[in-house]
Every structure is written in C-alpha cells, then in structure tokens.
Design an enzyme around this catalytic site. Sequence first.
Site, PDB file in Angstrom:
ATOM      1  N   HIS A 148      30.209  13.886   7.213  1.00 41.63           N
ATOM      2  CA  HIS A 148      31.051  14.472   6.101  1.00 41.63           C
ATOM      3  C   HIS A 148      30.915  13.325   5.036  1.00 41.63           C
ATOM      4  CE1 HIS A 148      33.237  16.599   9.779  1.00 41.63           C
ATOM      5  NE2 HIS A 148      32.219  17.170   9.424  1.00 41.63           N
ATOM      6  N   GLU A 186      30.928   9.967   6.785  1.00 40.88           N
ATOM      7  CA  GLU A 186      31.585   9.572   8.020  1.00 40.88           C
ATOM      8  C   GLU A 186      30.256  10.013   8.882  1.00 40.88           C
ATOM      9  OE1 GLU A 186      34.853  12.261   8.409  1.00 40.88           O
ATOM     10  OE2 GLU A 186      36.001  10.852   7.209  1.00 40.88           O
ATOM     11  N   ARG A 199      39.514  22.996   8.494  1.00 38.85           N
ATOM     12  CA  ARG A 199      37.831  22.259   8.860  1.00 38.85           C
ATOM     13  C   ARG A 199      36.858  23.244   8.909  1.00 38.85           C
ATOM     14  NH1 ARG A 199      38.947  16.615  10.081  1.00 38.85           N
ATOM     15  NH2 ARG A 199      41.212  16.059   9.807  1.00 38.85           N
ATOM     16  N   GLU A 227      35.913  16.428   0.110  1.00 38.64           N
ATOM     17  CA  GLU A 227      35.111  16.251   1.721  1.00 38.64           C
ATOM     18  C   GLU A 227      33.963  17.418   1.514  1.00 38.64           C
ATOM     19  OE1 GLU A 227      35.570  15.707   6.572  1.00 38.64           O
ATOM     20  OE2 GLU A 227      37.139  16.354   5.376  1.00 38.64           O
ATOM     21  N   GLU A 280      33.456  10.803  19.440  1.00 40.42           N
ATOM     22  CA  GLU A 280      33.395  12.249  18.952  1.00 40.42           C
ATOM     23  C   GLU A 280      33.688  13.290  19.945  1.00 40.42           C
ATOM     24  OE1 GLU A 280      33.638  14.188  16.638  1.00 40.42           O
ATOM     25  OE2 GLU A 280      34.456  12.957  14.997  1.00 40.42           O
ATOM     26  N   ASP A 289       0.944  -1.268   0.000  1.00 44.73           N
ATOM     27  CA  ASP A 289      -0.041  -0.034  -0.088  1.00 44.73           C
ATOM     28  C   ASP A 289       0.798   1.281   0.000  1.00 44.73           C
ATOM     29  OD1 ASP A 289      -1.902   1.926   0.379  1.00 44.73           O
ATOM     30  OD2 ASP A 289      -2.257   1.409   2.296  1.00 44.73           O
ATOM     31  N   GLU A 316      28.026  10.538  12.374  1.00 44.04           N
ATOM     32  CA  GLU A 316      28.354  10.679  13.627  1.00 44.04           C
ATOM     33  C   GLU A 316      26.841  10.478  14.378  1.00 44.04           C
ATOM     34  OE1 GLU A 316      31.846  14.192  13.186  1.00 44.04           O
ATOM     35  OE2 GLU A 316      29.630  14.712  13.753  1.00 44.04           O
ATOM     36  N   GLU A 328      31.541   8.091  16.307  1.00 41.70           N
ATOM     37  CA  GLU A 328      31.599   8.000  14.827  1.00 41.70           C
ATOM     38  C   GLU A 328      32.369   6.703  14.283  1.00 41.70           C
ATOM     39  OE1 GLU A 328      33.249  11.517  12.721  1.00 41.70           O
ATOM     40  OE2 GLU A 328      34.666   9.952  11.590  1.00 41.70           O
ATOM     41  N   ARG A 369      31.320  18.823   4.200  1.00 44.53           N
ATOM     42  CA  ARG A 369      31.366  18.582   5.457  1.00 44.53           C
ATOM     43  C   ARG A 369      29.815  19.209   5.912  1.00 44.53           C
ATOM     44  NH1 ARG A 369      35.922  18.050   8.310  1.00 44.53           N
ATOM     45  NH2 ARG A 369      35.126  19.358  10.157  1.00 44.53           N
TER      46      ARG A 369
END
Length: 471
Positions: free
Chosen positions: A270, A130, A340, A359, A213, A51, A132, A221, A361
Amino acid sequence: MTPKEILKLVEEKDIKFVDLRFMDFIGLWQHCSYPAHELTLDTFEDGMGFDGSSIRGWQAINNSDMILLPDPATAKIDPFSAAPTLILICNVYDPITKEPYTRDPRHIAKKAINYMKGTGIADTAFFGPEAEFFVFDNVRYGYTSNSGFFFFDSAEGEWNTGSKQDGQNLGYKIRHKEGYFPVPPHDTLMDLRAEMCLIMEQLGITVEAHHHEVATGGQCEIDVKYAPMVEQADNMQLYKYVVKNVARMHGKTVTFMPKPMFGDNGSGMHCHQSLWKDGKPLFAGDEYAGLSELALYYIGGIIKHARAIAAFTNPGTNSYKRLVPGYEAPVNLAYSSRNRSAALRIPMYSNSPKAKRVEVRFPDPSCNPYLAFTAMLMAGLDGIENKIDPGEPMDKNLYDLDPIELSNIPQMPGSLDEALNELEKDHEFLLKGDVFTEDVISTWITYKRENECKPVNTRVHPYEFKLYFDA
C-alpha cells in the site's frame, strides 16, 4: 554529503571497498565493488564504466558501454559486508553523449519530480509504502519438460500442526487468515523483524512499526516513514537488502513475491501519497474525508489510469493471483475513507492537515519502486491537470455488492497480459515532460510479454493434471 566529505568518511572509517549500486530495468538492485583507493573526486564527475548489455532490458551487445555516476547524497556504510564497505547509489549515463540513460529507472523518477515542479502544482511528492513479505524456513522449486513443483515451509505454518520439528512440536501455529497481530509465541518472528528495523534505522530509514501480517506461514510487514519520492525508492532498495540479508543470517529466506501461497492473503505494498508546496500540504481541505479538491482530482487520475499503471505497480504474472476478491486485495477501482475493500483509501487516523494523504492499495512489493511510484504520480498529476472527477466515494463493502451495482465499478486487470494491453493503449499521460519515453514503454511491454507472460502461458500447470488428466 559532498564528494570531498565522502572521501574524508572513507579515510576516517577505514573503508576498504566502495560498492556502486543501481537499479536494473525490471527491478533488481545491481552492484560492483571497487577498492576504496579507486574512489576519487574524478569518480563523481566521470563515473565508472560497466557492461550495459548484461542488464535486463538495456543495451545491445554492440552498444554496451555505460557509466555509473555515484550520488554522494546516498552514502551508507554496508551493515553486512565483512570488509568495511561504503554503498553509493548511482545514476546511469551514456559515455558518448554524457546524458542520463533514458531507461535508468532512477532517472525516470527524477524526471517525474522535475516535471511536477515545472507544472507549478507541487514541489514535493511524499510516498510512504507499506511492504509486506513472507519469511520462510525452506523453499524449493523446479521446472523441466516432464515435471514442475514448488515447496516452501514455515515453522509457524498451519500445515505444520502434525509435523515433528526437531523431534517435537510446540503447537501455536497461526491459522489461515489469523496472522494479524497475535503476540508470541504465535508470532515467532518478532525478534527477527526488530533486528531488521534496527539496521534500517542505522541506515537512516525511519521505521514506524513492524508486525505479523494476516497470512499464516510467516507473513510480515515493516512500515517506514514517508519521504520524498526518489529518496523513498532508494529506501525501498535498502529495505529489501536489509530484510533479505537479516533473514539469511538466521537461516531463513524472504520473498516479496505477491502470492506465494494458495488460500491465504498475498503480499501488497500500500502506497500512501501526498503533494506539498512551499512546506504546506495540498491534500487537506473541506471536501470528502477532509480532502482538498486537488486531492480528489489526484484520485480521479489514479482511477482513470489504474489499469494501465498496473503494468508497473503489479508487474508480474503472479501479481494477479493476489488481485482477486476475498483476500483484502483491492480489485475494485473506487475510493473511500476507512473501507479497505476499495483500491484507494483515505486514512482517518488523524485530523491534522499534514496527515491528509491518499493510500493506493493495489501495488505489490515485487514492483520496481522508481517506475511504480512515478507511474502513480504521473496519473495523479494528469488527474489534477485535467480535473478528473473520481465520482462518488464507495463506503460499502465492495465484496457484498449485488452484481448490477458492482458492474458499474471499474476493476483492476485480471492478468499481466491485460495490464500490458491497457498500458499499450493508455500511456500518453506518462510521456508528459519526457518522463517516460515511447522506447521505455515499448521495451517494458515487449520484455514482459516475451520473458514472463509467454513462458508462463505456454507451460503446463501442475493443477491441470488434477483437472484434466482423466479427460
């Protein structure tokens, strides 16, 4: 595996049930179990009915019949069910037209890969998320017309330094923002994560690392090895399934909510990304940080469309409680090697061309990975096709820039409402190759506005009593 091999496996392993699973529109895994004798070769051709009107964002009640078509390549033996059970991830089909359902997130991701191949740019898109998450010992929440609250607890939370736990307190609590990498006894979850990793490996997911983390209160993580995009989205559903069920077996609970805790880091996801063709990496070159020109254009596309794709990569109102300065959250749309605080980073751990990747983030783990990965890929491909210049890299700490310099750097949206408005204005790049459709975009926007933004915006927040009760 082929359908015949699946049936042989069912017999050899004495499988009692077959669990057909699929992703709903918003991002929660759904399933229905069938006795093993119901699985035949015809099932892989004709599927099983269900359904569709009961699935969020899907069919109307007067047009509800849909078909689950198992993908034999996804077969896994369920590590948690009491009776031997085989998991098969499914694609969703319309029983009348026999065509894939356009709102099926997995189908959308598969279309994106086909579109990418059709452009001739690449034949493989690798993604390495990655994710978390928080592991709590207790959680309670509720909301009525005259009350509202949430409460969670973790034995290792800093707030528990003065509490009695089973009549005593052994100390070793993790201070706010000091949860990154301490060994036991501060890190009380090492064995729990190890068990999660072992089960993931049993399911064919290659684990690269696990650790505590930054945040107090059980933030963790587990990193998994990169894989082709659709396969990795499948892996993320298995990842969440394993993490939540292992925690529950130990009397704990897991949340992938991006920002459950005030005053400490939230949970991101990330996403490392790279394009390959004919077995060769396309992101390696002699430009900035060892990237190719093609990789820089990919970055340019992500930056240009980030505010729109945030509606998929950061899909909840809570997502934007994480995207604020000061908690390692990448709110500034710039790129850099090693920095970062930028929304896009070029990892420099290895000089190997095969390791060259971007990457991204800003995504968080509450997203539907099929839609989030697809949105990022389509933005990157648009950058390559239109040779979008990402501008100069930003190697400074973006949180320390003066206001004038910072004003020249675009920012992530400040709310889900804002992200949905951006998606409404900027989504032509998602429609290429009929990957997303206007129906998918409009349904997503409408669902999010009506079922998440409006309910949150119209409800009283407990902190408002602190601010305004004595007005």
